[in-house]
Enzyme design. Structure first.
Site, PDB file in Angstrom:
ATOM      1  N   GLU A 164       8.264  54.295  99.037  1.00  0.00           N
ATOM      2  CA  GLU A 164       7.646  53.014  97.543  1.00  0.00           C
ATOM      3  C   GLU A 164       6.678  52.876  97.740  1.00  0.00           C
ATOM      4  OE1 GLU A 164      10.319  50.124  97.328  1.00  0.00           O
ATOM      5  OE2 GLU A 164      12.529  51.038  97.137  1.00  0.00           O
ATOM      6  N   HIS A 181       6.761  44.339  86.887  1.00  0.00           N
ATOM      7  CA  HIS A 181       6.843  45.881  88.169  1.00  0.00           C
ATOM      8  C   HIS A 181       6.821  46.342  86.857  1.00  0.00           C
ATOM      9  CE1 HIS A 181       9.097  48.421  88.840  1.00  0.00           C
ATOM     10  NE2 HIS A 181       9.468  47.939  89.926  1.00  0.00           N
ATOM     11  N   ARG A 234       1.596  47.310  92.863  1.00  0.00           N
ATOM     12  CA  ARG A 234       2.315  47.028  91.571  1.00  0.00           C
ATOM     13  C   ARG A 234       1.510  46.401  90.409  1.00  0.00           C
ATOM     14  NH1 ARG A 234       8.108  45.324  93.852  1.00  0.00           N
ATOM     15  NH2 ARG A 234       9.470  46.760  94.108  1.00  0.00           N
ATOM     16  N   HIS A 252       8.345  40.117  87.633  1.00  0.00           N
ATOM     17  CA  HIS A 252       9.606  40.524  88.868  1.00  0.00           C
ATOM     18  C   HIS A 252       9.956  39.642  89.628  1.00  0.00           C
ATOM     19  CE1 HIS A 252      11.821  43.511  90.460  1.00  0.00           C
ATOM     20  NE2 HIS A 252      10.869  43.719  91.563  1.00  0.00           N
ATOM     21  N   ARG A 275       3.363  41.071  96.676  1.00  0.00           N
ATOM     22  CA  ARG A 275       4.858  41.402  97.454  1.00  0.00           C
ATOM     23  C   ARG A 275       4.536  43.191  97.596  1.00  0.00           C
ATOM     24  NH1 ARG A 275      10.203  42.930  96.860  1.00  0.00           N
ATOM     25  NH2 ARG A 275       9.718  43.070  94.789  1.00  0.00           N
TER      26      ARG A 275
HETATM   27  C1  LIG Z   1      16.331  44.569  89.376  1.00  0.00           C
HETATM   28  C2  LIG Z   1      15.390  43.482  90.594  1.00  0.00           C
HETATM   29  C3  LIG Z   1      15.786  45.115  91.439  1.00  0.00           C
HETATM   30  C4  LIG Z   1      15.320  43.777  92.817  1.00  0.00           C
HETATM   31  N1  LIG Z   1      15.074  45.231  93.967  1.00  0.00           N
HETATM   32  C5  LIG Z   1      13.815  44.960  94.696  1.00  0.00           C
HETATM   33  C6  LIG Z   1      14.131  45.547  96.293  1.00  0.00           C
HETATM   34  O1  LIG Z   1      14.886  46.370  95.550  1.00  0.00           O
HETATM   35  N2  LIG Z   1      14.057  45.181  97.364  1.00  0.00           N
HETATM   36  C7  LIG Z   1      13.748  44.019  97.417  1.00  0.00           C
HETATM   37  O2  LIG Z   1      13.221  43.854  98.812  1.00  0.00           O
HETATM   38  N3  LIG Z   1      13.537  43.234  96.853  1.00  0.00           N
HETATM   39  C8  LIG Z   1      14.338  43.514  95.621  1.00  0.00           C
HETATM   40  N4  LIG Z   1      14.271  42.852  93.947  1.00  0.00           N
HETATM   41  C9  LIG Z   1      14.230  41.802  95.023  1.00  0.00           C
HETATM   42  C10 LIG Z   1      15.468  41.141  95.640  1.00  0.00           C
HETATM   43  O3  LIG Z   1      16.622  40.847  94.994  1.00  0.00           O
HETATM   44  C11 LIG Z   1      15.168  39.233  95.260  1.00  0.00           C
HETATM   45  O4  LIG Z   1      13.922  38.869  95.931  1.00  0.00           O
HETATM   46  C12 LIG Z   1      15.947  38.506  96.579  1.00  0.00           C
HETATM   47  O5  LIG Z   1      17.227  39.895  96.320  1.00  0.00           O
HETATM   48  C13 LIG Z   1      16.077  37.323  96.878  1.00  0.00           C
HETATM   49  O6  LIG Z   1      17.402  36.912  97.408  1.00  0.00           O
HETATM   50  P1  LIG Z   1      17.413  35.598  97.397  1.00  0.00           P
HETATM   51  O7  LIG Z   1      19.001  35.141  98.290  1.00  0.00           O
HETATM   52  O8  LIG Z   1      16.163  34.133  97.882  1.00  0.00           O
HETATM   53  O9  LIG Z   1      17.634  34.719  95.808  1.00  0.00           O
HETATM   54  P2  LIG Z   1      19.006  35.306  95.442  1.00  0.00           P
HETATM   55  O10 LIG Z   1      19.621  36.584  95.137  1.00  0.00           O
HETATM   56  O11 LIG Z   1      18.633  35.271  93.749  1.00  0.00           O
HETATM   57  O12 LIG Z   1      20.103  34.284  94.825  1.00  0.00           O
HETATM   58  C14 LIG Z   1      19.614  32.620  94.618  1.00  0.00           C
HETATM   59  C15 LIG Z   1      20.860  32.421  93.922  1.00  0.00           C
HETATM   60  O13 LIG Z   1      20.617  30.811  93.564  1.00  0.00           O
HETATM   61  C16 LIG Z   1      22.006  30.535  92.997  1.00  0.00           C
HETATM   62  N5  LIG Z   1      21.408  29.374  92.469  1.00  0.00           N
HETATM   63  C17 LIG Z   1      19.698  29.518  91.571  1.00  0.00           C
HETATM   64  N6  LIG Z   1      19.820  28.328  91.152  1.00  0.00           N
HETATM   65  C18 LIG Z   1      21.218  27.419  91.555  1.00  0.00           C
HETATM   66  C19 LIG Z   1      21.214  25.932  91.472  1.00  0.00           C
HETATM   67  N7  LIG Z   1      20.523  25.246  90.375  1.00  0.00           N
HETATM   68  N8  LIG Z   1      22.907  25.862  91.791  1.00  0.00           N
HETATM   69  C20 LIG Z   1      23.175  26.528  92.041  1.00  0.00           C
HETATM   70  N9  LIG Z   1      23.110  28.098  92.535  1.00  0.00           N
HETATM   71  C21 LIG Z   1      21.980  28.102  91.684  1.00  0.00           C
HETATM   72  C22 LIG Z   1      22.319  32.155  92.218  1.00  0.00           C
HETATM   73  O14 LIG Z   1      23.082  31.975  91.468  1.00  0.00           O
HETATM   74  C23 LIG Z   1      22.296  33.078  93.604  1.00  0.00           C
HETATM   75  O15 LIG Z   1      23.191  32.709  93.492  1.00  0.00           O
HETATM   76  C24 LIG Z   1      14.577  42.522  93.280  1.00  0.00           C
HETATM   77  C25 LIG Z   1      14.540  41.659  92.191  1.00  0.00           C
HETATM   78  C26 LIG Z   1      15.356  42.695  90.860  1.00  0.00           C
HETATM   79  C27 LIG Z   1      15.529  41.174  90.184  1.00  0.00           C
END
Ligand SMILES: Cc1cc2nc3c(=O)[nH]c(=O)nc-3n(C[C@H](O)[C@H](O)[C@H](O)COP(=O)(O)OP(=O)(O)OC[C@H]3O[C@@H](n4cnc5c(N)ncnc54)[C@H](O)[C@@H]3O)c2cc1C
Length: 517
Positions: free
Chosen positions: A113, A228, A274, A334, A369
């Site tokens: 990537e 992105h 990016r 993003h 990032r």
């Molecule tokens: C389309 C897309 C593609 C991506 N591709 C990649 C990739 O290929 N590789 C990579 O490393 N990263 C990628 N990313 C980034 C990566 O997915 C995220 O940064 C990462 O998954 C975040 O994980 P997290 O556990 O911190 O949060 P999340 O996975 O967003 O989980 C957050 C959780 O908190 C919950 N929540 C939020 N607010 C509240 C609240 N007030 N009360 C209760 N629950 C709440 C949500 O419902 C969810 O369950 C991508 C992101 C997107 C959007």
């Protein structure tokens, strides 16, 4: 409805789920999640998860690429933790049965990537996040010490004697409740929905940043929002992400004359970082007065459709053949590099409160990032935060940063904006290209709205839409304020009035702290 446990985890993405699995070894865990537990940024991640496991790779090389993308602002100790511990935690996923794609010899196939110097990205076709979420979700579901409370939107942290003791929540049926625990982990993910154009799903409204800031926690580096470059830009269709892995496999950005233009702007061409690609696209589109496109027409069509089945399906729904047609693309918000300030074990500036994943800022991403480092961050720092939560907590020694104190006003205008209005303002004035007049306008407007929203929160406590707007306005204000403050361009933060990086004055992190709204 009130619930109680030894540990509270808010959020069910990669960080929250990985943390919960470790926490369950030390006590009863409650996971609050605001929608269906599978709904998270994690579930949408396409490209993959980076880890230095290839024969031509090493943690040192991974660290070098990460720091180069971070544009002088990565916290080296955090990067070191990420790249050294990453292979172990990714190996654990493999041992647990993650269905990553394999090469002919049965080893995990590694993708390339942008801004990675070698192939280092493990993937499950183009739906890597969904596979990881499935795996972690099924393990959490099989653990009787973990209770998942879904459709429960955490609204405020419960603070007693200066210590976080849990969170208040409201359910989709407007019932209110409290989740109490000795230690709380914020794993609420990102804030892409603060902007009108975003790759993030509806859950990503910056709730964790807003909640923590309102409770008095320090937030840091929020000016750094990654846009992105390649998001499907078809009228009326959702802004679907076209993974960087496409360019990793040879896709090119072209203008309306069919000319591949990235080399004219950046030596690394289509695989530049990016922020550079996003700005080059904006300049090319402005220069030609036409949209820009992603083209895979020179690649083997069977390979394209096999390697990117989800993306090909979404393009087909919009009447486009991913393997043959020029695909119209534009940038969208993003990923937020900044967040709730933590040490290397997820401790925030508030006793009893931890944070991990996209909501947190360890400084691992600096000003920008590196692709596929965020799933890895959620995995590694989710597990580390859990370990620290199980051990006796001590106050965090946060990395050095300048702290500014400010308040979100309790009084302001009377008008609560629509979510669209707030997101539109953020996109126009705090988006890919920024300058003082727009940033000042945004801060003034958001401050006024913040006052009206605070009054609304007191009188309409269980109104979920108001809660959503409240998070967007608070997180938006913190982002806009940070972007106005940083009078330079660095990483993903670009200002036309200060177009150069200024290490003399700005090679530092700036934390923000607000009063209770
Ligand atoms: C389309 C897309 C593609 C991506 N591709 C990649 C990739 O290929 N590789 C990579 O490393 N990263 C990628 N990313 C980034 C990566 O997915 C995220 O940064 C990462 O998954 C975040 O994980 P997290 O556990 O911190 O949060 P999340 O996975 O967003 O989980 C957050 C959780 O908190 C919950 N929540 C939020 N607010 C509240 C609240 N007030 N009360 C209760 N629950 C709440 C949500 O419902 C969810 O369950 C991508 C992101 C997107 C959007």
């Amino acid at each position: 409805m009130d619930v109680r446990g030894d540990f509270l985890v808010i959020g069910s993405g990669i960080a929250g789920l990985r943390a919960a699995l470790s926490l369950a070894e030390g006590g009863d865990v409650i996971i609050l999640t605001k929608a269906d537990p599978r709904e998270s940024n994690t579930g949408y991640a396409q490209g993959g998860i980076a880890a230095a496991i290839g024969p031509d790779d090493s943690p040192e090389l991974h660290a070098r690429d990460t720091m180069a993308a971070g544009d002088g602002l990565c916290v080296p100790e955090a990067v070191d933790v990420l790249v050294r511990e990453g292979p172990r935690y990714v190996g654990e996923l493999i041992d647990w049965g993650a269905a990553f794609d394999r090469d002919a010899d049965g080893r995990p196939a590694l993708g390339r990537e942008g801004a990675h110097s070698v192939r280092r990205v493990l993937h499950a076709r183009d739906a890597t996040g969904r596979e990881i979420a499935r795996l972690l979700g099924s393990r959490v579901g099989g653990d009787r010490r973990i209770r998942v409370v879904d459709d429960a939107l955490a609204t405020d942290l419960v603070m007693t004697g200066g210590r976080c003791a849990g969170a208040a929540f409201v359910t989709t049926s407007a019932a209110r409740g409290t989740a109490l625990a000795g230690r709380t982990l914020l794993a609420t993910g990102g804030a892409g929905q603060v902007f009108r154009e975003t790759t993030n799903p509806a859950i990503a409204t910056g709730d964790g940043i807003a909640m923590a800031a309102r409770a008095g926690a320090r937030v840091v580096d929020l000016e750094f929002v990654q846009f992105h470059p390649t998001v499907l830009d078809v009228e009326g269709a959702p802004r679907f992400l076209l993974s960087e892995a496409l360019r990793g496999e040879g896709a090119r950005l072209i203008n309306n004359a069919g000319e591949a233009f990235m080399q004219r702007y950046e030596p690394a061409g289509d695989l530049a970082s990016r922020d550079l690609v996003s700005r080059a696209m904006v300049r090319e589109a402005e220069g030609t007065g036409s949209p820009v496109y992603l083209s895979l027409a020179h690649l083997d069509p069977d390979f394209v459709r096999q390697r990117f089945p989800t993306i090909a399906r979404v393009c087909a729904a919009g009447g486009l053949d991913l393997a043959r047609d020029p695909i119209p693309v534009s940038p969208a918000a993003h990923y937020v590099m900044g967040g709730v300030e933590t040490d290397l074990d997820g401790r925030t500036s508030l006793p009893g409160l931890f944070a991990a994943g996209e909501v947190a800022c360890t400084g691992v991403h600096g000003a920008n990032r590196l692709a596929s480092n965020s799933l890895l961050e959620g995995l590694v720092f989710g597990a580390r935060a859990a370990a620290a939560m199980k051990a006796a907590s001590r106050p965090a020694a946060l990395p050095a940063s300048d702290v500014v104190e400010d308040t979100v006003p309790d009084k302001g205008g009377d008008t609560v904006p629509s979510a669209y209005d707030a997101r539109d303002l953020m996109w126009r004035d705090v988006g890919v290209v920024r300058a003082r007049p727009g940033l000042e306008r945004a801060v003034a407007q958001l401050q006024e709205w913040a006052g009206a929203v605070a009054a609304g929160r007191r009188s309409r406590g269980s109104d979920q839409e108001l809660r959503r707007i409240s998070s967007i306005v608070t997180a938006g204000l913190l982002i806009a304020r940070a972007a106005l403050r940083r009078a330079e361009s660095r990483g993903a933060h670009f200002r036309t009035d200060f177009p150069s990086r200024d290490d003399l004055h700005w090679k530092k992190h700036v934390s923000d702290r607000i009063g209770r709204a």
